[in-house]
Design an enzyme around this catalytic site. Structure first.
Site, PDB file in Angstrom:
ATOM      1  N   ARG A 266      44.061  28.662  38.293  1.00 46.62           N
ATOM      2  CA  ARG A 266      43.723  29.965  37.700  1.00 46.62           C
ATOM      3  C   ARG A 266      44.971  30.800  37.430  1.00 46.62           C
ATOM      4  O   ARG A 266      45.067  31.475  36.404  1.00 46.62           O
ATOM      5  CB  ARG A 266      42.746  30.710  38.623  1.00 46.62           C
ATOM      6  CG  ARG A 266      42.187  31.967  37.993  1.00 46.62           C
ATOM      7  CD  ARG A 266      40.985  32.489  38.749  1.00 46.62           C
ATOM      8  NE  ARG A 266      41.320  32.932  40.092  1.00 46.62           N
ATOM      9  CZ  ARG A 266      40.431  33.323  40.998  1.00 46.62           C
ATOM     10  NH1 ARG A 266      39.134  33.296  40.700  1.00 46.62           N
ATOM     11  NH2 ARG A 266      40.799  33.714  42.187  1.00 46.62           N
TER      12      ARG A 266
ATOM     13  N   LYS B  96      43.347  37.003  36.295  1.00 51.14           N
ATOM     14  CA  LYS B  96      43.518  37.970  37.387  1.00 51.14           C
ATOM     15  C   LYS B  96      44.783  38.800  37.143  1.00 51.14           C
ATOM     16  O   LYS B  96      45.713  38.827  37.954  1.00 51.14           O
ATOM     17  CB  LYS B  96      43.564  37.223  38.721  1.00 51.14           C
ATOM     18  CG  LYS B  96      42.700  37.876  39.773  1.00 51.14           C
ATOM     19  CD  LYS B  96      42.430  36.958  40.919  1.00 51.14           C
ATOM     20  CE  LYS B  96      42.261  37.693  42.222  1.00 51.14           C
ATOM     21  NZ  LYS B  96      41.247  38.729  42.250  1.00 51.14           N
TER      22      LYS B  96
ATOM     23  N   GLU C 174      30.260  41.866  35.870  1.00 61.64           N
ATOM     24  CA  GLU C 174      30.631  41.611  37.253  1.00 61.64           C
ATOM     25  C   GLU C 174      30.933  42.934  37.938  1.00 61.64           C
ATOM     26  O   GLU C 174      30.912  43.990  37.321  1.00 61.64           O
ATOM     27  CB  GLU C 174      31.834  40.658  37.344  1.00 61.64           C
ATOM     28  CG  GLU C 174      33.103  41.208  36.755  1.00 61.64           C
ATOM     29  CD  GLU C 174      34.291  40.261  36.917  1.00 61.64           C
ATOM     30  OE1 GLU C 174      34.345  39.505  37.889  1.00 61.64           O
ATOM     31  OE2 GLU C 174      35.185  40.310  36.056  1.00 61.64           O
TER      32      GLU C 174
HETATM   33  C1  LIG Z   1      37.241  40.902  39.173  1.00 63.79           C
HETATM   34  C2  LIG Z   1      36.926  39.817  40.127  1.00 63.79           C
HETATM   35  N1  LIG Z   1      35.824  39.090  39.926  1.00 63.79           N
HETATM   36  C3  LIG Z   1      35.478  38.089  40.746  1.00 63.79           C
HETATM   37  C4  LIG Z   1      36.259  37.750  41.835  1.00 63.79           C
HETATM   38  C5  LIG Z   1      35.849  36.608  42.712  1.00 63.79           C
HETATM   39  O1  LIG Z   1      36.684  35.478  42.535  1.00 63.79           O
HETATM   40  P1  LIG Z   1      36.902  34.436  43.704  1.00 63.79           P
HETATM   41  O2  LIG Z   1      35.544  33.920  44.066  1.00 63.79           O
HETATM   42  O3  LIG Z   1      37.771  33.392  43.130  1.00 63.79           O
HETATM   43  O4  LIG Z   1      37.528  35.184  44.830  1.00 63.79           O
HETATM   44  C6  LIG Z   1      37.427  38.492  42.087  1.00 63.79           C
HETATM   45  C7  LIG Z   1      38.272  38.178  43.238  1.00 63.79           C
HETATM   46  O5  LIG Z   1      39.093  37.313  43.175  1.00 63.79           O
HETATM   47  C8  LIG Z   1      37.783  39.534  41.203  1.00 63.79           C
HETATM   48  O6  LIG Z   1      38.894  40.263  41.391  1.00 63.79           O
END
Ligand SMILES: Cc1ncc(COP(=O)(O)O)c(C=O)c1O
Length: 336
Positions: A81, A183, A219
């Site tokens: 990622r 991210k 989300e």
């Molecule tokens: C905006 C956002 N959505 C979703 C997630 C969840 O991702 P993950 O399951 O990889 O932690 C995160 C955290 O990493 C995030 O910052």
């Protein structure tokens, strides 16, 4: 420092060591990094990250098993990622091998900071950013990759950790063609204001809608979202506007394995308000039930507790992550 593992929260508890790696030469290749004492770093005010937001972060956890060993969960997915995000922001990224090696070294150097089984985890925060000086708008000539760590508690304690969410339609988190799918550090501060206002009203967080129509859910500020209706589990599809969560992907795979029907698609607010259950997923929150959603002054409550789909999924995922259950998926790796 003597830790009281029973009172671990979510604030930063600095640990002894961090990992630092920089690019060399033409700024495209990461050299061997090293473990150094945790502390401040020196950086130019003209660094690309400060001026143009050229930066990414990641989040992962190391878990202590009942037998005392320490394990990581799907860590190569974090490596992939960050590479995807780096391509989008014109940055070089560590290779998957370099990333996993750096995480492993960081955890081993701070091993006594990994909480005892069941008490929490060692949260790992990799950063990748333009550390070289740049004045004209464009990519920096040098990059840094840093990992620091902090022990944190478990988000889910019991039913009382269920979240109350607010849907508002003033601020969109991401738009089609933007950076919602990576991210990027630039995705987070723009929602502080609306999230802070929601928190002041007693909500745990904000559930964002799609920027194009304002009709579908996307989300939450730091986690993905799922709804449950009967045997059907639905979650917004990945169209570049939501983060492809590693917990999200894992939940989909576990749910399919359990025999649920899972759909990744547009999820209209209308349908969310009619769901049996709603839950959030992420590295920090794990799988956390949503107790209520408020939309246009109307509050809808959802089923939470032991007899829920989300609880069944949570027990399974947490069992795999902490080594309490057999990992048939091959998602974990013991590092000591
Ligand atoms: C905006 C956002 N959505 C979703 C997630 C969840 O991702 P993950 O399951 O990889 O932690 C995160 C955290 O990493 C995030 O910052």
């Amino acid at each position: 420092m003597k830790m009281n593992w029973d009172n671990l929260g979510f604030g930063l508890t600095p640990t002894d060591f961090m990992y630092v790696m920089k690019t060399s030469g033409d700024g495209c290749v990461f050299d061997d990094g090293q473990i150094t004492p945790y502390g401040n770093i020196e950086i130019s005010p003209s660094a690309g990250v400060f001026n143009y937001g050229q930066g990414l972060f990641e989040g992962a956890k190391a878990y202590r098993r009942e037998d005392g060993h320490v394990q990581l969960f799907r860590i190569e997915e974090n490596a992939r990622r960050i590479k995807m995000g780096a391509d989008r922001l014109c940055m070089p990224a560590p290779s998957v091998e370099q990333f996993v090696d750096a995480i492993t070294k960081t955890v081993l150097a701070n091993k006594h900071w990994v909480p005892p089984a069941g008490k929490g985890s060692l949260y790992l925060r990799p950063l990748l950013f333009g550390s070289g000086s740049v004045l004209g708008i464009g990519p920096a000539p040098e990059y840094s990759f840093i990992i620091f760590a902090s022990p944190i508690g478990n988000w889910y304690k019991n039913g009382s950790s269920a979240m109350s969410l607010l849907i508002q339609n003033k601020v969109a988190r991401a738009s089609l063609g933007g950076t919602g799918g990576i991210k990027s550090i630039t995705n987070y501060a723009p929602v502080f204001e609306v999230v802070q206002k929601a928190k002041a009203q007693g909500f745990a967080d904000v559930l964002f809608l799609d920027a194009a129509t304002g009709k579908n859910i996307e989300e939450v500020s730091s986690c993905n979202i799922f709804i449950v209706k009967g045997n059907l589990i639905s979650t917004p599809a990945l169209q570049g506007t939501i983060l492809p969560g590693i917990t999200r992907r894992s939940v989909i795979e576990i749910a399919l394995d359990f025999g649920y029907q899972v759909e990744e698609r547009d999820v209209p607010v209308k349908e969310v308000l009619d769901a049996d259950e709603v839950f959030c997923t992420g590295t920090a929150v794990g799988i956390t039930p949503v107790a209520s959603i408020t939309y246009q002054d109307k509050k809808v409550e959802y089923k939470t507790g032991e007899e829920t789909v989300s609880n069944k999924l949570r027990v399974n995922l947490t069992g795999i992550q902490t080594g309490a259950m057999e990992d048939k998926m091959g998602w974990t790796v013991m590092i000591d």
